[in-house]
Design a protein around this motif. Structure first.
Motif, PDB file in Angstrom:
ATOM      1  N   GLU A  13      -0.569   7.234  41.860  1.00 30.27           N
ATOM      2  CA  GLU A  13      -1.311   7.874  42.238  1.00 30.27           C
ATOM      3  C   GLU A  13      -0.431   9.163  42.261  1.00 30.27           C
ATOM      4  OE1 GLU A  13      -4.791   8.156  45.924  1.00 30.27           O
ATOM      5  OE2 GLU A  13      -2.944   6.990  46.065  1.00 30.27           O
ATOM      6  N   SER A  50      -0.918   0.472  35.346  1.00 35.66           N
ATOM      7  CA  SER A  50      -1.388   0.892  36.866  1.00 35.66           C
ATOM      8  C   SER A  50      -1.788   3.150  36.584  1.00 35.66           C
ATOM      9  CB  SER A  50      -0.771   0.798  37.644  1.00 35.66           C
ATOM     10  OG  SER A  50       0.833   1.703  37.737  1.00 35.66           O
ATOM     11  N   PHE A  53      -5.125   2.944  34.783  1.00 43.74           N
ATOM     12  CA  PHE A  53      -6.277   2.810  35.447  1.00 43.74           C
ATOM     13  C   PHE A  53      -6.872   3.424  36.800  1.00 43.74           C
ATOM     14  CE2 PHE A  53      -8.273  -0.222  39.132  1.00 43.74           C
ATOM     15  CZ  PHE A  53      -9.311  -1.239  38.547  1.00 43.74           C
ATOM     16  N   LEU A  54      -6.322   3.577  37.148  1.00 41.97           N
ATOM     17  CA  LEU A  54      -5.881   4.341  38.186  1.00 41.97           C
ATOM     18  C   LEU A  54      -7.322   6.315  37.871  1.00 41.97           C
ATOM     19  CD1 LEU A  54      -2.931   4.025  41.076  1.00 41.97           C
ATOM     20  CD2 LEU A  54      -5.281   3.521  41.256  1.00 41.97           C
ATOM     21  N   ILE A  57     -10.459   5.756  37.732  1.00 37.83           N
ATOM     22  CA  ILE A  57     -11.170   6.085  39.078  1.00 37.83           C
ATOM     23  C   ILE A  57     -10.836   7.654  39.408  1.00 37.83           C
ATOM     24  CG2 ILE A  57     -10.787   6.194  41.791  1.00 37.83           C
ATOM     25  CD1 ILE A  57      -9.649   2.996  40.805  1.00 37.83           C
ATOM     26  N   LEU A 176      -8.291   0.321  29.657  1.00 39.92           N
ATOM     27  CA  LEU A 176      -7.024   0.820  31.651  1.00 39.92           C
ATOM     28  C   LEU A 176      -8.428   1.370  31.828  1.00 39.92           C
ATOM     29  CD1 LEU A 176      -3.931   0.027  31.077  1.00 39.92           C
ATOM     30  CD2 LEU A 176      -5.940  -2.087  31.760  1.00 39.92           C
ATOM     31  N   GLY A 180     -10.996   1.398  35.109  1.00 40.04           N
ATOM     32  CA  GLY A 180     -10.916   1.299  35.945  1.00 40.04           C
ATOM     33  C   GLY A 180     -11.692   2.131  36.757  1.00 40.04           C
ATOM     34  N   HIS A 181     -12.710   3.791  35.805  1.00 39.60           N
ATOM     35  CA  HIS A 181     -13.515   4.521  36.128  1.00 39.60           C
ATOM     36  C   HIS A 181     -15.051   3.340  36.878  1.00 39.60           C
ATOM     37  CE1 HIS A 181     -16.289   7.541  36.450  1.00 39.60           C
ATOM     38  NE2 HIS A 181     -17.126   6.934  35.835  1.00 39.60           N
ATOM     39  N   TYR A 184     -14.648   0.809  39.921  1.00 36.37           N
ATOM     40  CA  TYR A 184     -14.357   1.639  40.893  1.00 36.37           C
ATOM     41  C   TYR A 184     -15.790   2.193  40.915  1.00 36.37           C
ATOM     42  CZ  TYR A 184     -14.739   5.806  43.576  1.00 36.37           C
ATOM     43  OH  TYR A 184     -14.874   7.045  44.992  1.00 36.37           O
ATOM     44  N   LYS A 196     -10.661   3.998  46.389  1.00 40.98           N
ATOM     45  CA  LYS A 196      -9.319   4.669  46.089  1.00 40.98           C
ATOM     46  C   LYS A 196      -8.798   4.173  48.027  1.00 40.98           C
ATOM     47  CE  LYS A 196     -11.128   8.382  43.480  1.00 40.98           C
ATOM     48  NZ  LYS A 196     -12.240  10.025  43.959  1.00 40.98           N
ATOM     49  N   ILE A 202      -3.908  -2.334  44.318  1.00 39.27           N
ATOM     50  CA  ILE A 202      -4.641  -2.338  43.406  1.00 39.27           C
ATOM     51  C   ILE A 202      -3.384  -2.304  42.228  1.00 39.27           C
ATOM     52  CG2 ILE A 202      -5.724  -1.499  41.512  1.00 39.27           C
ATOM     53  CD1 ILE A 202      -7.582  -0.407  43.618  1.00 39.27           C
ATOM     54  N   LEU A 206      -2.591  -4.836  39.780  1.00 43.54           N
ATOM     55  CA  LEU A 206      -2.134  -4.421  38.560  1.00 43.54           C
ATOM     56  C   LEU A 206      -0.854  -5.526  37.724  1.00 43.54           C
ATOM     57  CD1 LEU A 206      -3.596  -1.303  38.634  1.00 43.54           C
ATOM     58  CD2 LEU A 206      -4.465  -3.185  37.521  1.00 43.54           C
TER      59      LEU A 206
END
Length: 231
Positions: A13, A50, A53-54, A57, A176, A180-181, A184, A196, A202, A206
Motif C-alpha cells: 500500500e 499482494s 491484489f491491492l 482495490i 489478482l 482485488g477489485h 472489494y 481498505k 489482507i 495473501l
C-alpha cells in the motif's frame, strides 16, 4: 514521507498511495516493481501478489494518473494490461540476462539480495515442469524471479518462451487485479465492509497463501533425505 519507516518498504500500500511533490506516482511504482521482480532479480524483497491484489482495490486511483475511464470494467482491464506488459518485459530482461551472463550467478557468493539456493531450487522447478514452469512460477514468490533466468541459461526457444511469458503475465495480472477489485466491491456492497481499512490483515493472508506451497516444499525436501538415510 514524514512518518517514513523502513518497514513500509514491505507494505504494498505504501507504493500504491505514494506521492512525489503532491503528485500521485503509485501507478509508476506498481509497474516498476512488477518489472523489477524478474527484471532486476528482487523478487524475494518486493511485494508481488499482494501488490496486484491491492492494485485492484485502488484501480481507479491508479489508472486516473494517466486518464479517466468511466467504465469500471474497462478501468480494471486497462490496469491489468499495463501490469501484464510490465511483467512480460521483466521476464524478457531476465531471459536475456540468463542467456548472456546467467552462469556467473552459480559462482556468485550469497548476499542479502541474492541467495544461490533460490537459483538452484528454481532450476529444479524448471526442469520438472518445463515451459509450464513459467506459468506456475508467476504465482510463486522468489521462484518467479529466477525461472526466466534459468530459461535463458538453458537457451529455451525464444518463441516458446514468449508464448508462456505473455500467457503467464496475463493470467497473473488479470487474476489478482480483478480479484482485488471485485472482492472489494462485493464485501462493500454485501457486508458494508471496506477492505481498505483492513489492508494489513489482507497482506498477511495473501503472504500466507502465496508462501504456503514454498513452505510445504521445504518441509518435504527436509523429510526426503531423512527417509533415504533410514532406508
Amino acid at each position: 514521507m514524514e512518518d517514513f519507516h523502513w518497514t513500509k518498504l514491505f507494505n504494498p500500500e505504501f507504493y500504491i498511495t505514494m506521492e512525489f511533490g503532491g503528485v500521485p506516482v503509485g501507478i509508476y511504482m506498481v509497474l516498476f516493481i512488477v518489472f523489477a521482480e524478474t527484471g532486476l532479480f528482487a523478487g524475494f524483497f518486493l511485494p508481488g501478489d499482494s501488490l496486484l491484489f491491492l492494485s485492484g482495490i485502488y484501480s481507479r486511483e491508479l489508472v486516473e494518473t494517466f486518464f479517466y475511464i468511466p467504465s469500471d470494467f474497462s478501468n480494471v482491464t486497462v490496469l491489468s494490461l499495463l501490469i501484464a506488459a510490465a511483467a512480460t518485459l521483466g521476464n524478457i530482461f531476465g531471459y536475456w540476462f540468463g542467456a548472456r551472463s546467467g552462469q556467473f550467478l552459480y559462482q556468485k557468493e550469497d548476499s542479502f539480495f541474492f541467495k544461490k539456493k533460490y537459483l538452484q531450487e528454481s532450476q529444479v522447478f524448471f526442469e520438472r515442469h518445463g515451459g509450464k514452469a513459467i506459468i506456475f512460477a508467476r504465482f510463486l514468490p522468489i521462484v518467479r524471479t529466477f525461472v526466466p533466468i534459468i530459461a535463458g541459461i538453458v537457451h529455451m526457444e525464444k518463441t516458446r518462451f514468449m508464448f508462456y511469458n505473455v500467457l503467464s503475465s496475463i493470467m497473473w495480472s488479470f487474476t489478482l487485479v480483478f480479484a482485488g477489485h471485485y472482492l472489494y466491491g462485493f464485501f462493500l456492497d454485501e457486508f458494508d465492509l471496506d477492505l481498505k481499512k483492513h489492508i494489513e490483515k489482507i497482506i498477511l493472508i495473501l503472504i500466507a497463501v502465496t508462501t504456503f506451497p514454498l513452505v510445504m516444499k521445504a518441509i518435504k525436501s527436509r523429510k526426503k533425505p531423512q527417509s533415504e538415510d533410514a532406508a
